[in-house]
Design an enzyme around this catalytic site. Structure first.
Site, PDB file in Angstrom:
ATOM      1  N   SER A  95       0.829  -1.208   0.000  1.00 44.86           N
ATOM      2  CA  SER A  95       0.000   0.000   0.000  1.00 44.86           C
ATOM      3  C   SER A  95       0.864   1.260   0.000  1.00 44.86           C
ATOM      4  O   SER A  95       0.484   2.277  -0.585  1.00 44.86           O
ATOM      5  CB  SER A  95      -0.987  -0.005   1.171  1.00 44.86           C
ATOM      6  N   ASN A  96       2.010   1.216   0.636  1.00 43.90           N
ATOM      7  CA  ASN A  96       2.915   2.377   0.565  1.00 43.90           C
ATOM      8  C   ASN A  96       3.467   2.541  -0.852  1.00 43.90           C
ATOM      9  O   ASN A  96       3.626   3.661  -1.335  1.00 43.90           O
ATOM     10  CB  ASN A  96       4.047   2.246   1.585  1.00 43.90           C
TER      11      ASN A  96
ATOM     12  N   ARG B 288      23.102 -12.813   3.609  1.00 47.63           N
ATOM     13  CA  ARG B 288      22.435 -11.560   3.233  1.00 47.63           C
ATOM     14  C   ARG B 288      23.242 -10.785   2.201  1.00 47.63           C
ATOM     15  O   ARG B 288      22.710 -10.167   1.291  1.00 47.63           O
ATOM     16  CB  ARG B 288      22.246 -10.677   4.478  1.00 47.63           C
TER      17      ARG B 288
ATOM     18  N   LEU C 138      18.935  -5.227   5.561  1.00 45.43           N
ATOM     19  CA  LEU C 138      19.918  -4.983   4.502  1.00 45.43           C
ATOM     20  C   LEU C 138      21.326  -5.143   5.062  1.00 45.43           C
ATOM     21  O   LEU C 138      21.598  -4.789   6.202  1.00 45.43           O
ATOM     22  CB  LEU C 138      19.770  -3.561   3.941  1.00 45.43           C
TER      23      LEU C 138
ATOM     24  N   HIS D  92       8.555   3.141   9.032  1.00 44.37           N
ATOM     25  CA  HIS D  92       8.329   2.239  10.160  1.00 44.37           C
ATOM     26  C   HIS D  92       7.081   2.684  10.911  1.00 44.37           C
ATOM     27  O   HIS D  92       6.929   3.878  11.184  1.00 44.37           O
ATOM     28  CB  HIS D  92       9.555   2.255  11.089  1.00 44.37           C
TER      29      HIS D  92
ATOM     30  N   ASP E  52      20.593   2.922   7.797  1.00 42.35           N
ATOM     31  CA  ASP E  52      22.027   2.746   8.018  1.00 42.35           C
ATOM     32  C   ASP E  52      22.285   1.282   8.371  1.00 42.35           C
ATOM     33  O   ASP E  52      21.403   0.444   8.207  1.00 42.35           O
ATOM     34  CB  ASP E  52      22.556   3.732   9.085  1.00 42.35           C
TER      35      ASP E  52
ATOM     36  N   GLY F  64      22.571  -0.165  11.135  1.00 45.07           N
ATOM     37  CA  GLY F  64      21.928  -0.665  12.355  1.00 45.07           C
ATOM     38  C   GLY F  64      20.522  -1.156  12.064  1.00 45.07           C
ATOM     39  O   GLY F  64      20.109  -1.256  10.898  1.00 45.07           O
TER      40      GLY F  64
ATOM     41  N   GLU G 263       0.994   6.815   7.400  1.00 43.42           N
ATOM     42  CA  GLU G 263       2.228   6.374   6.741  1.00 43.42           C
ATOM     43  C   GLU G 263       2.278   6.847   5.293  1.00 43.42           C
ATOM     44  O   GLU G 263       3.298   7.332   4.815  1.00 43.42           O
ATOM     45  CB  GLU G 263       2.307   4.840   6.747  1.00 43.42           C
TER      46      GLU G 263
HETATM   47  C1  GRF Z   1       3.876  -0.770   6.803  1.00 43.13           C
HETATM   48  O1  GRF Z   1       3.198  -0.726   8.033  1.00 43.13           O
HETATM   49  C2  GRF Z   1       5.285  -0.246   6.958  1.00 43.13           C
HETATM   50  O2  GRF Z   1       5.387   0.775   7.897  1.00 43.13           O
HETATM   51  C3  GRF Z   1       6.036  -1.464   7.435  1.00 43.13           C
HETATM   52  O3  GRF Z   1       5.456  -2.534   6.731  1.00 43.13           O
HETATM   53  C4  GRF Z   1       4.127  -2.205   6.351  1.00 43.13           C
HETATM   54  C5  GRF Z   1       4.046  -2.344   4.866  1.00 43.13           C
HETATM   55  O4  GRF Z   1       2.731  -2.152   4.406  1.00 43.13           O
HETATM   56  N1  GRF Z   1       7.455  -1.314   7.231  1.00 43.13           N
HETATM   57  P1  GRF Z   1       2.474  -2.044   2.845  1.00 43.13           P
HETATM   58  O5  GRF Z   1       3.052  -3.297   2.208  1.00 43.13           O
HETATM   59  O6  GRF Z   1       3.155  -0.801   2.343  1.00 43.13           O
HETATM   60  O7  GRF Z   1       0.992  -1.976   2.693  1.00 43.13           O
END
Ligand code: GRF
Length: 201
Positions: A14-15, A66, A94, A110, A142, A144, A175
């Site tokens: 979705s992002n 990795r 990563l 996040h 980064d 970490g 988000e």
């Molecule tokens: C989101 O909550 C993002 O913050 C996290 O994983 C989820 C991914 O959701 N890192 P989508 O695949 O973008 O819908």
């Protein structure tokens, strides 16, 4: 700057979709050049195909190190001349192989106010801890764990009756806005990093 973005996903996407839409509207002066997924049937791949964006599936199966997987990602990205990598639900840590190939050019979203609640199920962690507000964080990646310099954070109230699902759903909208805003600032060249601090100029 008319930039080129690679989005790395593992799932729903979705992002990814909200970044695709923002680029199409011209809200971000960049286009998504390629989407890479480590999961062959990640539902998010459909958003890329629907927008005629090239997709690459790079399965991690059978690749135990990795670094070896990330070297494949670096190789796959080369022809696309990528300016920024956006991690969007990419469920892999990563290694320096990828991070050093794109220094301060990898960002992640996040679903919590880092450094609180890193890692998986951040929304559930927030509810269980009993915090009254949570939010989302866009940060540079980064070496970490969910620890890179923070670009943007937005906050949201946690309700008494929130479940992991209700909170996650409300946060997701936040988000989407926050990720688009951070990527827009990146391509406007307005992010200045000094140590851990990112100033918006
Ligand atoms: C989101 O909550 C993002 O913050 C996290 O994983 C989820 C991914 O959701 N890192 P989508 O695949 O973008 O819908």
């Amino acid at each position: 700057m008319n930039g080129r973005i690679a989005v790395l996903i593992s799932g729903r996407g979705s992002n990814l979709k909200s970044l695709i839409d923002a680029c199409a509207r011209g809200d971000i002066s960049a286009s998504i050049a390629v989407v890479i997924s480590n999961i062959a049937d990640a539902p998010g791949l459909r958003h890329a195909s629907a927008a005629a964006i090239p997709t690459i599936v790079l399965s991690h199966k059978g690749i135990s190190k990795r670094e070896d997987y990330d070297a494949k990602v670096v190789e796959a990205l080369k022809p696309f001349g990528i300016d920024l990598i956006c991690l969007a639900g990419f469920m892999r840590l990563l290694s320096p192989v990828l991070i050093r190939a794109y220094p301060t050019r990898i960002v992640n979203i996040h679903p919590a106010l880092l450094p609180a609640f890193p890692g998986l199920h951040a929304q559930k962690q927030a509810i269980e801890y009993g915090v009254k507000v949570t939010g989302c964080t866009v940060h540079f990646v980064d070496e970490g764990f969910d620890s890179g310099p923070i670009i943007l954070q937005k906050i949201m109230e946690v309700r008494n009756d929130d479940t992991e699902e209700t909170l996650s759903n409300r946060l997701l909208e936040l988000e989407h806005q926050t990720y688009v805003e951070a990527v827009r600032l990146f391509f406007q060249d307005r992010l200045h990093i000094s140590g851990r601090k990112v100033s918006i100029i």
